[in-house]
Design an enzyme around this catalytic site. Sequence first.
Site, PDB file in Angstrom:
ATOM      1  N   GLU A 285     -31.659  -3.830 -30.538  1.00 45.92           N
ATOM      2  CA  GLU A 285     -31.835  -2.424 -29.676  1.00 45.92           C
ATOM      3  C   GLU A 285     -32.325  -3.537 -27.808  1.00 45.92           C
ATOM      4  O   GLU A 285     -33.674  -4.033 -28.471  1.00 45.92           O
ATOM      5  CB  GLU A 285     -33.056  -1.485 -29.539  1.00 45.92           C
ATOM      6  CG  GLU A 285     -32.975  -0.380 -29.009  1.00 45.92           C
ATOM      7  CD  GLU A 285     -33.867   0.490 -29.234  1.00 45.92           C
ATOM      8  OE1 GLU A 285     -35.171   0.825 -30.401  1.00 45.92           O
ATOM      9  OE2 GLU A 285     -34.395   1.899 -27.764  1.00 45.92           O
TER      10      GLU A 285
ATOM     11  N   ASN B  22     -29.902   2.204 -24.957  1.00 45.53           N
ATOM     12  CA  ASN B  22     -30.242   3.088 -24.614  1.00 45.53           C
ATOM     13  C   ASN B  22     -29.548   3.768 -23.729  1.00 45.53           C
ATOM     14  O   ASN B  22     -29.314   3.402 -22.218  1.00 45.53           O
ATOM     15  CB  ASN B  22     -32.080   3.489 -24.709  1.00 45.53           C
ATOM     16  CG  ASN B  22     -32.727   3.108 -25.288  1.00 45.53           C
ATOM     17  OD1 ASN B  22     -33.131   4.031 -26.201  1.00 45.53           O
ATOM     18  ND2 ASN B  22     -33.117   2.118 -25.821  1.00 45.53           N
TER      19      ASN B  22
ATOM     20  N   GLU C 295     -27.528   4.685 -27.842  1.00 43.63           N
ATOM     21  CA  GLU C 295     -28.498   5.453 -28.254  1.00 43.63           C
ATOM     22  C   GLU C 295     -29.256   6.656 -27.536  1.00 43.63           C
ATOM     23  O   GLU C 295     -29.090   7.119 -26.018  1.00 43.63           O
ATOM     24  CB  GLU C 295     -29.960   4.957 -28.219  1.00 43.63           C
ATOM     25  CG  GLU C 295     -29.700   3.932 -29.455  1.00 43.63           C
ATOM     26  CD  GLU C 295     -31.331   3.427 -29.696  1.00 43.63           C
ATOM     27  OE1 GLU C 295     -32.372   4.210 -29.379  1.00 43.63           O
ATOM     28  OE2 GLU C 295     -31.422   2.083 -31.217  1.00 43.63           O
TER      29      GLU C 295
ATOM     30  N   ASP D 165     -32.068   9.057 -31.254  1.00 45.72           N
ATOM     31  CA  ASP D 165     -33.066   8.460 -30.959  1.00 45.72           C
ATOM     32  C   ASP D 165     -33.698   9.261 -31.066  1.00 45.72           C
ATOM     33  O   ASP D 165     -33.960  10.642 -30.474  1.00 45.72           O
ATOM     34  CB  ASP D 165     -32.855   7.684 -29.077  1.00 45.72           C
ATOM     35  CG  ASP D 165     -34.129   6.354 -29.610  1.00 45.72           C
ATOM     36  OD1 ASP D 165     -34.860   6.623 -30.415  1.00 45.72           O
ATOM     37  OD2 ASP D 165     -33.987   6.248 -28.406  1.00 45.72           O
TER      38      ASP D 165
ATOM     39  N   GLU E  90     -38.362   3.902 -37.325  1.00 44.04           N
ATOM     40  CA  GLU E  90     -38.436   3.511 -35.912  1.00 44.04           C
ATOM     41  C   GLU E  90     -40.103   2.793 -36.234  1.00 44.04           C
ATOM     42  O   GLU E  90     -41.221   3.610 -36.658  1.00 44.04           O
ATOM     43  CB  GLU E  90     -38.529   3.862 -34.908  1.00 44.04           C
ATOM     44  CG  GLU E  90     -37.168   3.843 -34.066  1.00 44.04           C
ATOM     45  CD  GLU E  90     -37.441   4.601 -32.800  1.00 44.04           C
ATOM     46  OE1 GLU E  90     -36.824   4.534 -31.737  1.00 44.04           O
ATOM     47  OE2 GLU E  90     -36.821   6.335 -32.681  1.00 44.04           O
TER      48      GLU E  90
END
Length: 695
Positions: free
Chosen positions: A459, A514, A546, A576, A633
């Site tokens: 990520e 993101n 995300e 997310d 996560e």
Amino acid sequence: MFDSPIWYAIYHHALIVVAAAVCLFGTWVGMRHFARARATVGPMHYGWVFMASLGTGAALWAAIFISILSQAPSLDNGFEMGPTAFSLLIAIVTCAVGFEIGSKKNLTLAPEIGGVIVGGGILTMHYVGLNAWHVAGVVTWSWFGVGANVIFGFALGALSVSRANRPVTKYCRHGAAIVMTFAICVMHYTMVASHDVIADNAIELSPSLVPGHTLAIFVTAAVLLVIGSGFSSYFIDLRSRTEAAERIHHLSFNDTMTGLPNRIAFNERLSFDVSDAHEKAHKLAAFSIDIDGFKDINDVFGHAVGDLVLIQAAERMRRALRDGEFLARQSGDEFLALQMSGNMPHTAQEMAARIAAALDAPFKVRDKSVKLTASIGYSIFPTDTQDKDHLLSNAKLAMYRGKTTQRGMISKYDHKMDESARDRRALARDLHDAVKNGELELHYQLQTSLADGSIRGSEALMRWRHPTRGLISPLDFIPLAEESELIIPMGEWALRRACRDMAEGKLPGVVAVNLSPVQFKQNDLVETIHSILVETGVSPQRLEVEVTESTMMGDQNGALHTLRKLKAMGIAIAMDDFGTGYSSLATLHAFPFDKIKLDQSFVQRIPLDVSAMAIVRTILALGKSLGVPVLAEGIETEEQLLFLASEGCKEGQGYLMARPVPLDKMLPAVANIMQRAAQPAARIGASIHAAIAVA
Ligand code: C2E
Ligand code: CA
Ligand code: CA
């Protein structure tokens, strides 16, 4: 008659009692006016300063002259007209100047400086008055007594204005009048002690002098007039303020939906309570109450249900109120409240807790059960501020500060909050230059398979290397960037940077970037991403975006349209922070996500929090039934990893496996993960049993 020393003493002391009474009454009324002066601004303020100095000045003047008259009753005496009148003027003018300075809010020692001026005025008036007094005798002075007189005059003047202006208890406003009266008595007796009058019939008094007893009549008349008019103006004001309070009451019930007072009523009430608190030296707390995530309730259940919830919430809060408390609806899901004269901050904290508790039980609306929390901030007058507008903005600042930390927080305003709000604004200004100065960086955190520890991708996480503050967390600058919409160019930069790094072969597997909800408001988001992929030659299959569920709030159709186009291009879409919002399930139904990212707040509560573990199990089961893989996560411990793996979670991301690192540290991070993956499976198996036992 006064030849007899006993009669003389009685006469002398009786007059002093009269002087003290005049002073006490006059200054008490004067101090009421002074309190009104401090609570008002503009012409009204000057009107009250005038009334206060007229009353106090005249009372002090009268008291001093009565005290002079009591000095030598058996001798012929008289006053010069001009200086006598002049001394009255001195008293009124010095009181006016002293009160005006004494009520300044931006001067540290204002009350004391103002008080010294009033004290100086009393002394000057006293000596001018004594000078205008002529007696058929010889007057001799002791300088020691005069010195004491001067010192007491200044000190007691300062003390009295300070008491009126810095009330510690509600008795202080009476204290001011008492100190003034005490000052007059002390000055009288130090003066008596400091001089002697020896009769000398040879001295002839000028016929132009006003005889003592005539002046006494004048003094009495003046005092009655001034005190009388002072009293009446004070009561007229009190009456009109009572009427204003009644009018507020009528105006109050104006919010048609909840039946609570509205914003206008609140403002009137606030002005009224602040001036009342000022005068009575009470404290006052103002509250800002904001229902958490109310927008989500509207989005999920519809506005009709939302309105019913608000009505019930307002009613519950209203029922929780006690005497001296006031609640109003500002707008939407925001409420305001006041609490008069408690033992602050304890009673304010207690009231906030009471309101929060009133919202605790779930709301039942049309066979639906809705749970609410409210973030509450409060600020106290005059401790935090003397200004009514600041009082409310302080309360709101405290509320917002609490809300960003955690929902349902009760926060008391603190001066440090101003600093951090200023700091935030400075940071927001700096952010403008960050993009063009190349201060942004992209770090990558590896994501792995929980079954065999193999790498599936990473990520991309943004960092800001500020020229003076060093590395800044995205938690601190992303919200600022979203407020100013700077996130649009920043997000585009992140996409381009990630794709370039991929194209250069420096990143393994899929890279997740993101996307902020703000970026979805851009009509050309899809084109921008498309052109970045073309420009860098990266395959769309290697890119994942995300999004959080707040992307789907607001213009849901627009957002869905964009997501579909991205998906059609071959880009994977991950949801997310799953589980934190209100509508997680609804969002999941609205769009076929390629992945669910289980929020780290649940993962981090493993293994101590049984309910968090139950939620994790439910979400994993949900993913399974929808056929959507779940990535956990924030995995920090072996125990968490093993619990998740044993519950069927396929992928993970967390400090345990890898921290986010800059591109040049990627190789060691990858090597580290490979080494972990090579660990004997037996050990993992044993630990899984241990984890299950814990669960
Ligand atoms: P996020 O998308 O939920 O990112 C995961 C965050 O969790 C990252 O914080 C990461 O460093 C942190 N994290 C990962 N593993 C662990 C762990 O084991 N323990 C703990 N305590 N934390 C872990 P980071 O990098 O500070 O980013 C915070 C948030 O900022 C991100 O949360 C994301 O919402 C936002 N953000 C970061 N980069 C971007 C970006 O390029 N664009 C946008 N729109 N938002 C970004
Ligand atoms: Ca993320
Ligand atoms: Ca996340």
